[in-house]
Design an enzyme around this catalytic site. Structure first.
Site, PDB file in Angstrom:
ATOM      1  N   GLY A  10       0.834  -1.206   0.000  1.00  0.00           N
ATOM      2  CA  GLY A  10       0.000   0.000   0.000  1.00  0.00           C
ATOM      3  C   GLY A  10       0.867   1.253   0.000  1.00  0.00           C
ATOM      4  O   GLY A  10       2.088   1.185  -0.145  1.00  0.00           O
ATOM      5  N   PHE A  11       0.219   2.381   0.175  1.00  0.00           N
ATOM      6  CA  PHE A  11       0.931   3.664   0.091  1.00  0.00           C
ATOM      7  C   PHE A  11       2.002   3.783   1.192  1.00  0.00           C
ATOM      8  O   PHE A  11       3.205   3.847   0.910  1.00  0.00           O
ATOM      9  CB  PHE A  11      -0.106   4.794   0.171  1.00  0.00           C
ATOM     10  CG  PHE A  11       0.478   6.147   0.403  1.00  0.00           C
ATOM     11  CD1 PHE A  11       1.457   6.660  -0.442  1.00  0.00           C
ATOM     12  CD2 PHE A  11       0.054   6.934   1.474  1.00  0.00           C
ATOM     13  CE1 PHE A  11       2.004   7.927  -0.229  1.00  0.00           C
ATOM     14  CE2 PHE A  11       0.579   8.192   1.687  1.00  0.00           C
ATOM     15  CZ  PHE A  11       1.557   8.690   0.841  1.00  0.00           C
ATOM     16  N   ASP A  31       0.386  -8.776   1.563  1.00  0.00           N
ATOM     17  CA  ASP A  31      -0.628  -7.845   1.071  1.00  0.00           C
ATOM     18  C   ASP A  31      -1.466  -8.523  -0.001  1.00  0.00           C
ATOM     19  O   ASP A  31      -0.936  -9.264  -0.826  1.00  0.00           O
ATOM     20  CB  ASP A  31       0.055  -6.586   0.499  1.00  0.00           C
ATOM     21  CG  ASP A  31      -0.875  -5.384   0.467  1.00  0.00           C
ATOM     22  OD1 ASP A  31      -2.023  -5.535   0.027  1.00  0.00           O
ATOM     23  OD2 ASP A  31      -0.432  -4.308   0.896  1.00  0.00           O
ATOM     24  N   ALA A 114      -0.432   0.637  12.716  1.00  0.00           N
ATOM     25  CA  ALA A 114      -0.790   1.856  11.987  1.00  0.00           C
ATOM     26  C   ALA A 114      -2.228   2.234  12.280  1.00  0.00           C
ATOM     27  O   ALA A 114      -3.163   1.603  11.793  1.00  0.00           O
ATOM     28  CB  ALA A 114      -0.606   1.632  10.489  1.00  0.00           C
ATOM     29  N   TYR A 146     -14.699   3.197  10.444  1.00  0.00           N
ATOM     30  CA  TYR A 146     -13.235   3.106  10.316  1.00  0.00           C
ATOM     31  C   TYR A 146     -12.574   3.540  11.620  1.00  0.00           C
ATOM     32  O   TYR A 146     -11.699   2.852  12.151  1.00  0.00           O
ATOM     33  CB  TYR A 146     -12.775   3.978   9.151  1.00  0.00           C
ATOM     34  CG  TYR A 146     -11.278   4.007   8.972  1.00  0.00           C
ATOM     35  CD1 TYR A 146     -10.587   2.871   8.548  1.00  0.00           C
ATOM     36  CD2 TYR A 146     -10.556   5.167   9.208  1.00  0.00           C
ATOM     37  CE1 TYR A 146      -9.208   2.904   8.375  1.00  0.00           C
ATOM     38  CE2 TYR A 146      -9.172   5.204   9.037  1.00  0.00           C
ATOM     39  CZ  TYR A 146      -8.507   4.078   8.619  1.00  0.00           C
ATOM     40  OH  TYR A 146      -7.146   4.106   8.454  1.00  0.00           O
ATOM     41  N   LYS A 150     -10.293   1.125  14.054  1.00  0.00           N
ATOM     42  CA  LYS A 150      -8.901   1.394  14.421  1.00  0.00           C
ATOM     43  C   LYS A 150      -8.758   1.571  15.935  1.00  0.00           C
ATOM     44  O   LYS A 150      -7.770   1.138  16.530  1.00  0.00           O
ATOM     45  CB  LYS A 150      -8.390   2.638  13.678  1.00  0.00           C
ATOM     46  CG  LYS A 150      -8.082   2.368  12.215  1.00  0.00           C
ATOM     47  CD  LYS A 150      -6.849   1.454  12.087  1.00  0.00           C
ATOM     48  CE  LYS A 150      -6.441   1.235  10.671  1.00  0.00           C
ATOM     49  NZ  LYS A 150      -5.227   0.410  10.549  1.00  0.00           N
TER      50      LYS A 150
END
Ligand code: UDP
Length: 321
Positions: A10-11, A31, A114, A146, A150
């Site tokens: 991912g980014f 991933d 993260a 979301y 998290k």
């Protein structure tokens, strides 16, 4: 060191892999995503790409067993997912995180988790310090799934920390840079980028006075690497962000200026973009003292400099991504 990065294609994860490769470490990426963001590393013998899910506990167990440090970056991210497929957001982000922590605990491997500035929700007290309250809306508003997923992951981290697992939680504030997302999807900078490339007006939701602190990827990565390597970081939460507040209208104007195009701005309603299940956050600013004092990193790349690099990159890559 051997480092497992879940979500390493991912980014953030792909840039994190680059940083550790530069240090001479060996990287394992787990991933589900395609290899667009990591293609440049595929021939490197110190880089291993395992295309599978964090929901596959067997694969995860084997990878964590052979790693010295685990970065858990895999998650379903992006407002269009929060409002489009909340089940997937909750399932991957909560159950996947449990899988990672369970295996890390079994082999006693440090985990850097993260997380996100979304956990503060719409707390009106700016700036947000790591121990501040979370202020969220109704569970009928999908946007909050979301943030909730998290925050649940963070609770799991601290529950495992209590029984001996070394963990660090990092909360990112609107990180951007090359490889962010495909244009038109994901985050505001890629949405504006698509509009710039097609010469369309930039769609600013509402009056555009809502703010964010845009954090350049290289700064975020420096802090993330330090969080994994420093003993003093263990058991802590860190805001990872630039503390310069920018309105979305200013962002649109700056992107137009840096791109040297003549696009205009079109004000739209939030419903036009995201439907009824969306609620905006008016201001989001980190207190960055802990990041500076413990991680010894200052995320101070200016928006102009960061946008210049990012926009050049997107112009070169177009919509091939
Ligand atoms: N936004 C906007 N136009 C769009 C999409 C988003 O003005 O077409 C605004 C959105 O209302 C929010 C900000 O851009 O205030 C940042 O949105 P993003 O999706 O990047 O994520 P967030 O920071 O809200 O998690």
């Amino acid at each position: 060191m051997k480092i497992l990065i879940t979500g390493g294609a991912g980014f953030l994860g792909s840039h994190l892999g680059d940083a550790f490769l530069k240090r001479g470490d060996e990287i394992f990426v787990l991933d589900e995503a395609k290899d667009f963001k990591i293609r440049h590393n595929l021939g490197n013998p110190k880089f291993h790409y395992i295309r599978d899910s964090i929901l596959n506990e067997e694969i995860l167990d084997g990878l964590i067993f052979k790693s010295d440090l685990v970065y858990h970056m895999a998650a379903v991210v992006g407002v269009e997912h929060y409002v489009g497929d909340p089940y997937n957001v909750l399932n991957v982000n909560i159950n996947g995180t449990q899988n990672v922590l369970k295996a890390a605990f079994k082999y006693n491997k440090k985990v850097v988790f993260a997380s996100t500035s979304e956990v503060y929700g719409r707390n009106p007290n700016i700036p947000f310090s790591e121990d501040d309250d979370r202020v969220l809306g109704s569970t009928k508003i999908d946007r909050w799934c979301y943030s909730t997923s998290k925050a649940t992951g963070e609770h799991f981290c601290f529950a495992y920390h209590k029984i001996g697992l070394p963990v660090v939680v990092v909360r990112y504030f609107n990180v951007y840079g090359p490889r962010l997302d495909k244009i038109d999807v994901g985050r505001i900078i890629t949405i504006f980028m698509g509009q710039i490339l097609r010469n369309e007006p930039l769609t600013v939701i509402g009056n555009g006075m809502q703010t964010r602190c845009f954090t350049y990827i290289d700064d975020a990565i420096k802090a993330t690497v330090a969080a994994g390597l420093l003993k003093e970081a263990e058991g802590e939460i860190f805001n990872i962000g630039n503390n310069k507040e920018t309105t979305i209208k200013e962002l649109a104007e700056k992107m137009i200026e840096v791109s040297r195009v003549k696009n205009s701005i079109r004000h739209v309603t939030k419903e036009e973009v995201y439907g009824e299940s969306y609620e905006d956050i008016q201001r989001r600013v980190p207190n960055t003292d802990r990041m500076k004092n413990i991680l010894k990193v200052d995320a101070d790349t200016s928006l102009e400099d960061g946008l210049r690099i990012t926009i050049e990159w997107f112009k070169a890559i177009g919509n091939k991504y």
